[in-house]
Motif scaffolding. Structure first.
Motif, PDB file in Angstrom:
ATOM      1  N   LEU A   1       1.095  -1.238   0.010  1.00 13.54           N
ATOM      2  CA  LEU A   1      -0.014   0.000   0.244  1.00 13.54           C
ATOM      3  C   LEU A   1       0.688   1.276  -0.264  1.00 13.54           C
ATOM      4  N   GLY A   2       0.187   2.212  -1.015  1.00 15.97           N
ATOM      5  CA  GLY A   2       1.063   3.450  -0.923  1.00 15.97           C
ATOM      6  C   GLY A   2      -0.074   4.286   0.311  1.00 15.97           C
ATOM      7  N   THR A   3       0.287   5.393   0.255  1.00 19.58           N
ATOM      8  CA  THR A   3       0.369   6.154   2.087  1.00 19.58           C
ATOM      9  C   THR A   3       0.146   7.880   1.814  1.00 19.58           C
TER      10      THR A   3
ATOM     11  N   ILE B   1      14.323  -0.411  -1.093  1.00 20.60           N
ATOM     12  CA  ILE B   1      14.535   0.926  -1.861  1.00 20.60           C
ATOM     13  C   ILE B   1      13.330   0.933  -3.000  1.00 20.60           C
ATOM     14  N   LYS B   2      11.911   1.540  -3.209  1.00 23.46           N
ATOM     15  CA  LYS B   2      11.471   1.540  -4.231  1.00 23.46           C
ATOM     16  C   LYS B   2      12.058   2.820  -5.888  1.00 23.46           C
ATOM     17  N   VAL B   3      12.531   1.640  -6.509  1.00 25.43           N
ATOM     18  CA  VAL B   3      13.637   3.821  -7.729  1.00 25.43           C
ATOM     19  C   VAL B   3      12.375   3.662  -8.014  1.00 25.43           C
ATOM     20  N   GLU B   4      12.027   5.469  -8.150  1.00 20.70           N
ATOM     21  CA  GLU B   4      11.018   6.047  -9.225  1.00 20.70           C
ATOM     22  C   GLU B   4      11.931   7.038  -9.172  1.00 20.70           C
ATOM     23  N   VAL B   5      11.782   7.364 -10.528  1.00 18.96           N
ATOM     24  CA  VAL B   5      12.792   8.592 -11.179  1.00 18.96           C
ATOM     25  C   VAL B   5      11.773   8.750 -12.922  1.00 18.96           C
TER      26      VAL B   5
ATOM     27  N   PRO C   1      -0.608   5.152 -15.865  1.00 19.41           N
ATOM     28  CA  PRO C   1      -0.484   5.656 -14.655  1.00 19.41           C
ATOM     29  C   PRO C   1      -0.641   6.369 -13.769  1.00 19.41           C
ATOM     30  N   ILE C   2       0.237   6.441 -12.632  1.00 15.89           N
ATOM     31  CA  ILE C   2      -0.134   6.648 -10.983  1.00 15.89           C
ATOM     32  C   ILE C   2      -0.915   7.490 -11.607  1.00 15.89           C
ATOM     33  N   GLY C   3      -2.076   7.173 -10.845  1.00 17.98           N
ATOM     34  CA  GLY C   3      -3.617   7.706  -9.999  1.00 17.98           C
ATOM     35  C   GLY C   3      -4.353   8.447 -11.167  1.00 17.98           C
ATOM     36  N   SER C   4      -4.397   7.386 -12.178  1.00 15.91           N
ATOM     37  CA  SER C   4      -5.279   7.293 -13.368  1.00 15.91           C
ATOM     38  C   SER C   4      -6.189   6.397 -13.174  1.00 15.91           C
TER      39      SER C   4
ATOM     40  N   VAL D   1       2.909  -5.287  -9.366  1.00 19.57           N
ATOM     41  CA  VAL D   1       2.435  -4.665 -10.610  1.00 19.57           C
ATOM     42  C   VAL D   1       1.679  -3.041  -9.768  1.00 19.57           C
ATOM     43  N   ASP D   2       2.297  -2.167 -10.272  1.00 20.93           N
ATOM     44  CA  ASP D   2       2.305  -1.022  -9.764  1.00 20.93           C
ATOM     45  C   ASP D   2       1.395   0.542 -10.639  1.00 20.93           C
ATOM     46  N   ALA D   3       0.470   1.071  -9.901  1.00 26.41           N
ATOM     47  CA  ALA D   3       0.075   1.980 -10.537  1.00 26.41           C
ATOM     48  C   ALA D   3      -0.580   1.874 -11.295  1.00 26.41           C
ATOM     49  N   GLY D   4      -1.884   2.671 -10.978  1.00 20.93           N
ATOM     50  CA  GLY D   4      -2.582   2.701 -12.299  1.00 20.93           C
ATOM     51  C   GLY D   4      -3.988   1.828 -12.062  1.00 20.93           C
ATOM     52  N   ILE D   5      -4.104   1.257 -11.055  1.00 22.55           N
ATOM     53  CA  ILE D   5      -5.059   0.511 -10.326  1.00 22.55           C
ATOM     54  C   ILE D   5      -6.379   1.137 -10.368  1.00 22.55           C
TER      55      ILE D   5
ATOM     56  N   LEU E   1       0.722  -3.184  -6.572  1.00 26.18           N
ATOM     57  CA  LEU E   1       1.077  -2.015  -4.976  1.00 26.18           C
ATOM     58  C   LEU E   1      -0.169  -0.903  -5.755  1.00 26.18           C
ATOM     59  N   LEU E   2      -0.755  -0.373  -4.143  1.00 21.31           N
ATOM     60  CA  LEU E   2      -1.265   0.601  -5.012  1.00 21.31           C
ATOM     61  C   LEU E   2      -1.968   1.778  -4.358  1.00 21.31           C
ATOM     62  N   ASN E   3      -2.306   2.737  -4.426  1.00 24.17           N
ATOM     63  CA  ASN E   3      -3.103   3.931  -2.937  1.00 24.17           C
ATOM     64  C   ASN E   3      -3.903   4.205  -4.186  1.00 24.17           C
ATOM     65  N   THR E   4      -4.203   4.393  -4.292  1.00 25.52           N
ATOM     66  CA  THR E   4      -5.097   6.258  -5.019  1.00 25.52           C
ATOM     67  C   THR E   4      -6.282   5.180  -4.887  1.00 25.52           C
ATOM     68  N   ALA E   5      -6.261   4.433  -5.528  1.00 23.74           N
ATOM     69  CA  ALA E   5      -7.922   2.913  -5.710  1.00 23.74           C
ATOM     70  C   ALA E   5      -8.315   2.580  -3.862  1.00 23.74           C
TER      71      ALA E   5
END
Ligand SMILES: CC(=O)[C@@H](O)[C@H](O)COP(=O)(O)O
Length: 254
Positions: free
Chosen positions: A15-17, A95-99, A155-158, A181-185, A203-207
């Motif tokens: 989970l994202g925070t 560490i989760k590498v996100e650039v 895309p993240i948050g989409s 699978v990370d982001a966009g769920i 991994l998800l956050n916004t949903a």
């Protein structure tokens, strides 16, 4: 159960925070999700000012593995600096590498992502790398020795869900490291789909944080991921072009 680096996890939901309506709701949602891994943006997390509220003080840290991420970094150099800061603060060696390479789509920069991942591996981090659904990059990163690959669904948050299931399947089938699978769920069905494709986790956050009822959605996501994994392990039937009767004709009473 699955392993990343030297850690073993029972839950396949990370989970994202960010973006919760309140700490209280966030705490409830985290509990309902039964996640074991919480990721947070080191840059955005208030870990250095003791006068400001801080999620890390609100939760029982014995229960969770922390996965600091380098969100906000646009170059490998920045990502490495953020990772060192997280490790120097004793947060975790994972560490989760996100650039990020594009402000509008928030899609990752593959070149800087590769550079940062290699550098952090050399420094002894357990590296989980966020990429778009780039099959070749996923393999190159695995060959460098990263510990898990995190391709985006969209895309993240989409909330668009999985837009290229073919690429995700290519990544999953070729990988000898965990695929998260990370982001966009956007909804539980997206999470189930990812797991049915054979992902090791989501991994998800916004949903969850943006749902009308984040606590209920956290539980729905937990169940969706469990269900998708069970379905994957059970092995789905092959797709056929034409119908085939559900009851066999042989042995029919006439
Ligand atoms: C929290 C985090 O790491 C995000 O950058 C992540 O990619 C989640 O994306 P969603 O908000 O689309 O689930």
């Amino acid at each position: 159960m699955f392993e990343i680096g030297n850690k073993t996890f029972g839950s396949r939901l990370m989970l994202g925070t960010g973006k919760y309506p309140s700490f209280e709701i966030q705490k409830e949602a985290v509990k309902a999700s039964e996640t074991e891994v919480l990721t947070f943006a080191v840059r955005r997390m208030n870990i250095f000012d003791s006068n400001e509220p801080n999620l890390l003080e609100e939760i029982n840290l014995q229960k969770y593995s922390l996965l600091p991420n380098t969100a906000g970094a646009k170059t490998a150099e920045e990502a490495v600096r953020i990772a060192r800061l997280a490790s120097g603060s004793g947060l975790c060696d994972m560490i989760k590498v996100e650039v990020i390479g594009c402000d509008k789509t928030l899609l990752p920069d593959p070149f800087e992502t590769m550079k940062a991942s290699v550098q952090l591996l050399n420094e002894g981090f357990t590296v989980l790398t966020y990429i778009s659904d780039d099959v070749v990059l996923a393999k190159r990163l695995e060959d460098e020795g990263i510990h898990a690959i995190m391709p985006g669904a969209s895309p993240i948050g989409s909330g668009q869900g999985i837009v290229n299931s073919m690429n995700l399947q290519f990544i999953i089938r070729q990988s000898n490291i965990p695929v998260i699978v990370d982001a966009g769920i956007g909804s539980p069905k997206d999470a189930t789909f990812a797991m049915e494709l054979g992902a090791d986790g989501v991994l998800l956050n916004t949903a969850i944080s943006g749902a009308e009822d984040p606590v209920k959605m956290a539980e729905a996501m937990k169940l969706a991921i469990q269900s998708g994994r069970l379905g994957y392990e059970a092995g789905r039937i092959p797709r056929k072009m034409y119908a085939s009767k559900s009851s066999p004709e042989s042995g029919m009473i006439r």
